[in-house]
Design a protein around this motif. Structure first.
Motif, PDB file in Angstrom:
ATOM      1  N   GLU A 104       7.103  13.643  30.957  1.00  0.00           N
ATOM      2  CA  GLU A 104       8.507  14.311  30.849  1.00  0.00           C
ATOM      3  C   GLU A 104       8.738  15.129  32.021  1.00  0.00           C
ATOM      4  O   GLU A 104      10.037  15.384  32.306  1.00  0.00           O
ATOM      5  N   THR A 105       7.731  15.625  32.734  1.00  0.00           N
ATOM      6  CA  THR A 105       8.061  16.753  33.816  1.00  0.00           C
ATOM      7  C   THR A 105       8.955  16.322  34.900  1.00  0.00           C
ATOM      8  O   THR A 105       9.818  17.061  35.089  1.00  0.00           O
ATOM      9  N   PRO A 106       8.984  15.117  35.330  1.00  0.00           N
ATOM     10  CA  PRO A 106      10.126  14.737  36.306  1.00  0.00           C
ATOM     11  C   PRO A 106      11.344  14.650  35.904  1.00  0.00           C
ATOM     12  O   PRO A 106      12.410  14.805  36.744  1.00  0.00           O
ATOM     13  N   CYS A 107      11.477  14.996  34.605  1.00  0.00           N
ATOM     14  CA  CYS A 107      12.957  14.985  33.856  1.00  0.00           C
ATOM     15  C   CYS A 107      13.095  16.295  33.669  1.00  0.00           C
ATOM     16  O   CYS A 107      14.323  16.577  32.780  1.00  0.00           O
ATOM     17  N   THR A 108      12.253  17.189  33.590  1.00  0.00           N
ATOM     18  CA  THR A 108      12.568  18.741  33.204  1.00  0.00           C
ATOM     19  C   THR A 108      12.426  19.671  34.372  1.00  0.00           C
ATOM     20  O   THR A 108      11.551  20.521  34.104  1.00  0.00           O
ATOM     21  N   GLY A 109      12.684  19.222  35.313  1.00  0.00           N
ATOM     22  CA  GLY A 109      12.771  20.243  36.554  1.00  0.00           C
ATOM     23  C   GLY A 109      11.538  19.924  37.682  1.00  0.00           C
ATOM     24  O   GLY A 109      11.555  20.539  38.673  1.00  0.00           O
ATOM     25  N   GLY A 110      10.695  19.305  37.181  1.00  0.00           N
ATOM     26  CA  GLY A 110       9.616  18.815  38.047  1.00  0.00           C
ATOM     27  C   GLY A 110       8.512  20.083  38.266  1.00  0.00           C
ATOM     28  O   GLY A 110       8.468  20.848  37.249  1.00  0.00           O
TER      29      GLY A 110
ATOM     30  N   ILE B  83       5.178  13.672  45.242  1.00  0.00           N
ATOM     31  CA  ILE B  83       6.837  14.174  45.413  1.00  0.00           C
ATOM     32  C   ILE B  83       7.418  15.215  44.547  1.00  0.00           C
ATOM     33  O   ILE B  83       8.299  15.658  44.907  1.00  0.00           O
ATOM     34  N   MET B  84       6.662  15.274  43.509  1.00  0.00           N
ATOM     35  CA  MET B  84       7.276  16.386  42.712  1.00  0.00           C
ATOM     36  C   MET B  84       6.990  17.849  43.460  1.00  0.00           C
ATOM     37  O   MET B  84       7.664  18.713  43.249  1.00  0.00           O
TER      38      MET B  84
ATOM     39  N   SER C  84      20.973  16.387  33.769  1.00  0.00           N
ATOM     40  CA  SER C  84      21.513  17.257  32.772  1.00  0.00           C
ATOM     41  C   SER C  84      20.459  18.542  32.590  1.00  0.00           C
ATOM     42  O   SER C  84      21.225  19.598  32.293  1.00  0.00           O
ATOM     43  N   TYR C  85      19.162  18.329  32.631  1.00  0.00           N
ATOM     44  CA  TYR C  85      18.127  19.460  32.725  1.00  0.00           C
ATOM     45  C   TYR C  85      18.433  20.651  33.573  1.00  0.00           C
ATOM     46  O   TYR C  85      18.653  21.690  33.311  1.00  0.00           O
ATOM     47  N   VAL C  86      18.735  20.091  34.930  1.00  0.00           N
ATOM     48  CA  VAL C  86      19.071  21.005  35.933  1.00  0.00           C
ATOM     49  C   VAL C  86      20.300  21.465  35.834  1.00  0.00           C
ATOM     50  O   VAL C  86      20.338  22.941  35.978  1.00  0.00           O
TER      51      VAL C  86
ATOM     52  N   GLU D 265      20.530  27.819  32.188  1.00  0.00           N
ATOM     53  CA  GLU D 265      21.540  29.286  32.070  1.00  0.00           C
ATOM     54  C   GLU D 265      21.383  30.117  33.334  1.00  0.00           C
ATOM     55  O   GLU D 265      20.417  30.276  34.019  1.00  0.00           O
ATOM     56  N   GLY D 266      22.406  30.936  33.475  1.00  0.00           N
ATOM     57  CA  GLY D 266      22.640  31.692  34.664  1.00  0.00           C
ATOM     58  C   GLY D 266      22.991  31.180  35.952  1.00  0.00           C
ATOM     59  O   GLY D 266      23.022  32.071  36.851  1.00  0.00           O
ATOM     60  N   GLY D 267      22.890  29.891  36.219  1.00  0.00           N
ATOM     61  CA  GLY D 267      23.270  29.199  37.343  1.00  0.00           C
ATOM     62  C   GLY D 267      22.002  29.416  38.218  1.00  0.00           C
ATOM     63  O   GLY D 267      20.875  29.623  37.915  1.00  0.00           O
ATOM     64  N   GLY D 268      22.402  28.960  39.738  1.00  0.00           N
ATOM     65  CA  GLY D 268      21.271  29.389  40.726  1.00  0.00           C
ATOM     66  C   GLY D 268      20.635  27.945  41.120  1.00  0.00           C
ATOM     67  O   GLY D 268      19.464  27.771  41.596  1.00  0.00           O
ATOM     68  N   HIS D 269      21.179  26.644  40.443  1.00  0.00           N
ATOM     69  CA  HIS D 269      20.410  25.589  40.602  1.00  0.00           C
ATOM     70  C   HIS D 269      21.391  24.450  41.255  1.00  0.00           C
ATOM     71  O   HIS D 269      22.650  24.499  40.753  1.00  0.00           O
ATOM     72  N   ALA D 270      20.807  23.610  41.944  1.00  0.00           N
ATOM     73  CA  ALA D 270      21.611  22.355  42.715  1.00  0.00           C
ATOM     74  C   ALA D 270      21.110  21.048  42.687  1.00  0.00           C
ATOM     75  O   ALA D 270      19.818  20.927  43.116  1.00  0.00           O
ATOM     76  N   SER D 271      21.585  20.091  41.732  1.00  0.00           N
ATOM     77  CA  SER D 271      21.253  18.839  41.829  1.00  0.00           C
ATOM     78  C   SER D 271      21.683  18.087  43.267  1.00  0.00           C
ATOM     79  O   SER D 271      22.909  18.244  43.400  1.00  0.00           O
ATOM     80  N   ILE D 272      21.006  17.325  43.957  1.00  0.00           N
ATOM     81  CA  ILE D 272      21.379  16.646  45.140  1.00  0.00           C
ATOM     82  C   ILE D 272      21.164  15.308  44.725  1.00  0.00           C
ATOM     83  O   ILE D 272      20.046  14.701  44.362  1.00  0.00           O
TER      84      ILE D 272
END
Length: 334
Positions: free
Chosen positions: A63-69, A155-156, A169-171, A175-182
């Motif tokens: 599940e790591t690739p789906c939980t932020g890598g 790649i991770m 959705s995970y990214v 909470e708190g912001g500071g994350h960007a999904s590309i």
């Protein structure tokens, strides 16, 4: 065909840049297959117990690739990536601040053949963090690659994660912001349009990213990478041709497209798989504020999608003169 060879007196630095790009091409096209083959050899050979241990690890880590890598700043900072970026060269252009108190969904356009601009800007080097301090980028790619033994770890480490809904959705839900999904909005299908001079984007039916932004209240940011389609030539594959039909059928079956591309070689400029030395300018647009809406209606999705298209076109029109696009040329949305 007349072969044009590279001059003998090319500076060493340019040679190193070419080698850096060559290893990137190998990583993109062959490393996954090589890793799978190596895994099979382990299973069939005397070191089968290592394969069993890795399978156990794969089960526990699935599940790591789906939980932020699992990114590695060491890998992202390898010197080879510096030479890779300098080869084209690759530039990241900022047009507006992105407040690190929010989460963002960056729509990357166009796909190009091998998405060099997205990889160079968001998976290597300090450019993104320098321009947008406080933001952590996550480049979402097809989930199939995270099923490849060993390759998934590589790649991770560069900051790539799955493009599944759960992963995005995970990214965006952090909470708190500071994350960007590309997200490369046009996907694999758009790579079939990646001919020099092409400005066709597969986006009219792509609305899942809009719904995702609404559900999480993630601000939308259009990104256009000028020069992305100039790196390779493709065998002519107009829509309706037998080649295009075969490519589209294979894409539906396998999940990824197979553009028949070519460019230059290591020691000559006439043929090969090394991309041309064409500058890439990835321009990050202004954010579109999005209010959280857990159950957006179809009308709300359509309205935000239309606004996104408007802002993307505006971004392109404002910057196209800077990067050699003729005044009469404009984006084509399909």
């Amino acid at each position: 065909m007349k072969v044009e060879f590279a001059p003998i007196n090319i500076p060493l630095k340019r040679r190193i840049q070419t080698v850096a790009v060559l290893q990137w091409i190998f990583s993109f096209l062959l490393l996954a297959e090589f890793c799978c083959g190596f895994f099979v050899i382990l299973i069939l050979g005397n070191f089968w117990f290592l394969a069993v241990l890795y399978l156990l690890w794969l089960y526990l880590d699935w599940e790591t690739p789906c939980t932020g890598g699992r990114r590695s700043q060491w890998v992202r900072s390898w010197t080879v990536w510096k030479y890779f970026r300098e080869y084209f060269p690759i530039h990241l252009i900022k047009t507006s601040d992105l407040n690190p108190n929010h989460n963002y969904l960056l729509g990357f356009h166009p796909h190009g053949v091998l998405v060099a601009g997205a990889f160079g800007n968001f998976c290597t080097g300090p450019s993104f963090q320098n321009l947008f301090p406080g933001l952590t980028p996550y480049l979402h790619i097809m989930p199939i690659w995270f099923g490849c033994p060993f390759f998934r770890e590589y790649i991770m480490s560069a900051g790539m994660v799955s493009a599944s809904k759960e992963s995005v959705s995970y990214v965006l839900n952090k909470e708190g912001g500071g994350h960007a999904s590309i997200i490369v909005i046009g996907g694999a299908e758009e790579s079939l349009n990646a001919h020099p001079g092409s400005l066709t984007l597969n986006i009219l039916k792509r609305k899942g990213f809009i719904k995702m932004a609404l559900k999480h209240g993630a601000h939308l940011v259009p990104v256009f990478s000028f020069g992305e389609n100039e790196l390779f030539k493709q065998v002519a594959n107009p829509k309706g041709s037998w080649l295009r039909n075969v490519q589209e059928k294979l894409q539906k079956i396998m999940g990824f497209a197979l553009p028949l591309f070519h460019a230059r070689g290591v020691f000559q400029y006439s043929f090969g798989l090394i991309p041309y030395r064409q500058p890439i300018h990835t321009v990050v647009g202004s954010p579109i504020p999005v209010k959280r809406n857990l159950n957006p209606t179809t009308e709300e999705i359509e309205q935000l999608h239309a606004l996104y298209l408007q802002k993307l076109r505006k971004l392109f029109e404002e910057h196209k003169r800077n990067y050699g696009i003729p005044e009469h040329k404009t984006l084509i949305f399909e």
